[in-house]
Design an enzyme around this catalytic site. Structure first.
Site, PDB file in Angstrom:
ATOM      1  N   ARG A 234      25.355  -9.566  16.214  1.00 27.88           N
ATOM      2  CA  ARG A 234      24.536  -8.368  16.347  1.00 27.88           C
ATOM      3  C   ARG A 234      24.183  -7.859  14.959  1.00 27.88           C
ATOM      4  NH1 ARG A 234      22.911  -9.456  20.413  1.00 27.88           N
ATOM      5  NH2 ARG A 234      23.080  -8.488  22.465  1.00 27.88           N
ATOM      6  N   GLU A 263      14.701  -5.135  14.493  1.00 28.78           N
ATOM      7  CA  GLU A 263      14.007  -6.360  14.880  1.00 28.78           C
ATOM      8  C   GLU A 263      12.646  -6.020  15.471  1.00 28.78           C
ATOM      9  OE1 GLU A 263      16.569  -8.654  17.419  1.00 28.78           O
ATOM     10  OE2 GLU A 263      18.141  -8.836  15.893  1.00 28.78           O
ATOM     11  N   HIS A 282      16.348 -14.290  16.156  1.00 24.99           N
ATOM     12  CA  HIS A 282      17.211 -13.930  17.290  1.00 24.99           C
ATOM     13  C   HIS A 282      17.064 -14.936  18.430  1.00 24.99           C
ATOM     14  CE1 HIS A 282      19.380 -10.270  19.214  1.00 24.99           C
ATOM     15  NE2 HIS A 282      19.876 -11.401  19.664  1.00 24.99           N
TER      16      HIS A 282
END
Length: 534
Positions: A234, A263, A282
């Site tokens: 994370r 993000e 990601h």
């Protein structure tokens, strides 16, 4: 009427098919909806299942008057207003195990890409160069990998690290020594101790207050010169700014990042400009297998929550270490005992209890008490549908109303026994019960009276003088009213004194029957407890 489920964000079809196969579920599968359109539609649904694209905001949850379950086909729930979901009694379910292998494999994909300079090698070949001499890399064999967080993904990383011939160390204060031994992992006593030994540090923890900034400037400075840092968990666990500075100084040789505080990663981020960093957008869970797994896991859990009230997978219900099904009998008898105590005290004039005391036998003590206390609170706090009171929000609502909760173990109870005591307005009543894996739960005590009855659908609790004829008159009255008796237990403290009868009956008992029971000779009170659960 079937439960309605809204599925969005391109959840894998295998998961959606599980929901569609249930005749009690009506499934609408739609693309990711704009905020305003979702706000307009959400009030029609009992559950929503999606991925990360749909924001489950506080506003959305408050609009969703029917919503019982939020399903997240993935691990993180950063897009869900968890506090509001808990307040409203809405279960939030994720799929923490489905992407385990995908992430663990990617860890070694990016590490090998980094230490063997694969991005540069590919770029040079596409540019028509043959830069073999400048692409000297290193091997994983013999290196020490330091794993922060030895949960599902961390454990799979450890297994693969062994296959590469690495020395495997880990830091996780919440994992037992036996787990380290099974995985053949050296236990680091502290994070600093892990950093002192590791050539490569990889983090695999959730993002919490405890782990935010866990690897910051101080920790990076402590890492061996030339070390490598990987974060595929994370964004925010590793301080990106501190990492960029350590990379620029050369103290940290390289980094592999798949997650970021914000993000998508900003175009002008310093990390984008560093040659010794592998950046991916990601994609840890971005395999066909992982997407199928998380969709199936999440949809199965949503299905079970709607159809069977199975909340063991809910992130915002008390943790029970996978014992949800095993604890169902204990939860049932706890709810029944609390409901009986509340009904009897209400008939005595108590408007609201001020304190609930839960005592458990030895086999139900410990972590299970949090769940059992929530079960008791849910049974006494009322049935206001607007609040959707249930196992998830019972504790929060009780606290908001000033209800004191006392929980403890009692050696006086059998190992699988529970006792719920309510107190308020100078009145107090305790009701005890027992459960077992083999038989139905039974109530064993009401106040000072020893009883033995299965609290099935409806209980009638009578107080009367201990004189002949009362049982016959009660049975006749109920028979004439069409009320079928399942069990009748009579208890007394002394011959000729006060007695208590507990009558388990089928179906409902209306106010008229209750009043006629109260009017019988020698009957002093009659309370009817209609249980909400089947």
């Amino acid at each position: 009427m079937p439960f309605r489920v809204l599925v969005t964000d391109d959840v894998d079809r295998d998961g959606v098919a599980l929901l569609e196969a249930e005749p009690q579920l009506s499934v609408d599968e739609v693309p990711t909806l704009p905020k305003e359109e979702l706000l307009e539609r959400i009030g029609d649904y009992d559950a929503i299942v999606g991925r990360s694209a749909t924001k489950i905001s506080a506003e959305l949850l408050r609009r969703a008057k029917r919503l019982r379950v939020v399903g997240r086909a993935g691990v993180g729930v950063d897009n869900v207003a968890m506090d509001v979901a808990t307040e409203l009694g809405i279960a939030v379910i994720n799929a923490p195990a489905g992407n385990t292998i995908a992430v663990a494999e990617l860890v070694f994909g990016v590490l090998i890409s980094l230490i063997r300079h694969l991005p540069r090698a590919v770029e040079s070949m596409r540019a028509g160069r043959w830069d073999r001499s400048s692409l000297l890399g290193t091997e994983l064999l013999g290196k020490t990998i330091g794993i922060v967080g030895l949960g599902r993904i961390g454990s799979e990383v450890a297994a693969r690290a062994h296959a590469f011939g690495m020395q495997v160390h880990a830091f996780d204060p919440y994992v037992a020594d036996a787990r380290f031994t099974t995985l053949r992992v050296h236990r680091a006593a502290t994070l600093d101790a892990l950093l002192d030994e590791a050539d490569i540090v990889t983090v695999h923890t959730p993002l919490t207050d405890e782990t935010t900034g866990l690897i910051g400037r101080r920790e990076l400075a402590r890492l061996r010169p030339g070390g490598i840092v990987a974060n595929l968990a994370r964004g925010g666990i590793v301080d990106d700014g501190a990492l960029a500075a350590a990379l620029e100084s050369g103290h940290v040789k390289g980094a592999a990042l798949d997650v970021y505080v914000a993000e998508p990663l900003a175009a002008d981020s310093a990390l984008r400009k560093l040659p010794n960093v592998i950046l991916t957008p990601h994609i840890g869970a971005s395999t066909a297998e992982a997407q199928r797994n998380v969709a199936v896991d999440a949809c199965a859990a949503v299905r079970d929550a709607l159809l069977s009230n199975e909340l063991g997978r809910s992130m915002n219900v008390a943790a029970v270490d996978g014992q949800w099904r095993e604890l169902q009998p204990a939860m049932l008898v706890t709810r029944r005992a609390a409901a009986v105590a509340r009904a009897l005290l209400a008939d005595m004039g108590m408007r609201a209890p001020q304190r609930l005391t839960l005592r458990c036998g030895a086999s139900l003590a410990g972590g299970q008490q949090a769940l059992l206390s929530a079960a008791a609170l849910g049974a006494i706090e009322g049935t206001a549908e607007a609040e959707r009171l249930n196992m998830i929000n019972a504790r929060a609502l009780a606290e908001a109303r000033g209800l004191e909760l006392v929980v403890g173990e009692s050696a006086a109870l059998p190992p699988l026994g529970v006792e719920v005591s309510l107190r308020g307005a100078m009145q107090e009543l305790a009701v005890a019960g027992i459960t077992s894996a083999e038989g139905a739960p039974r109530l064993t005590r009401i106040g000072g009276f020893r009883v033995d009855v299965n609290p099935r659908q409806t209980l009638i609790v009578l107080t009367n003088r201990d004189v002949p004829g009362v049982i016959g008159r009660v049975g006749t009255l109920l028979g004439d009213a069409g009320v079928n008796i399942a069990e009748y237990h009579q208890a007394r403290l002394a011959q000729g004194g006060e007695a208590l009868a507990v009558v388990s009956v089928d179906g409902r008992v209306d106010a008229g029957v209750r009043q006629r029971l109260c009017d019988l000779p020698d009957v002093q009170s009659a309370s009817v407890v209609q249980f909400r659960e089947a």
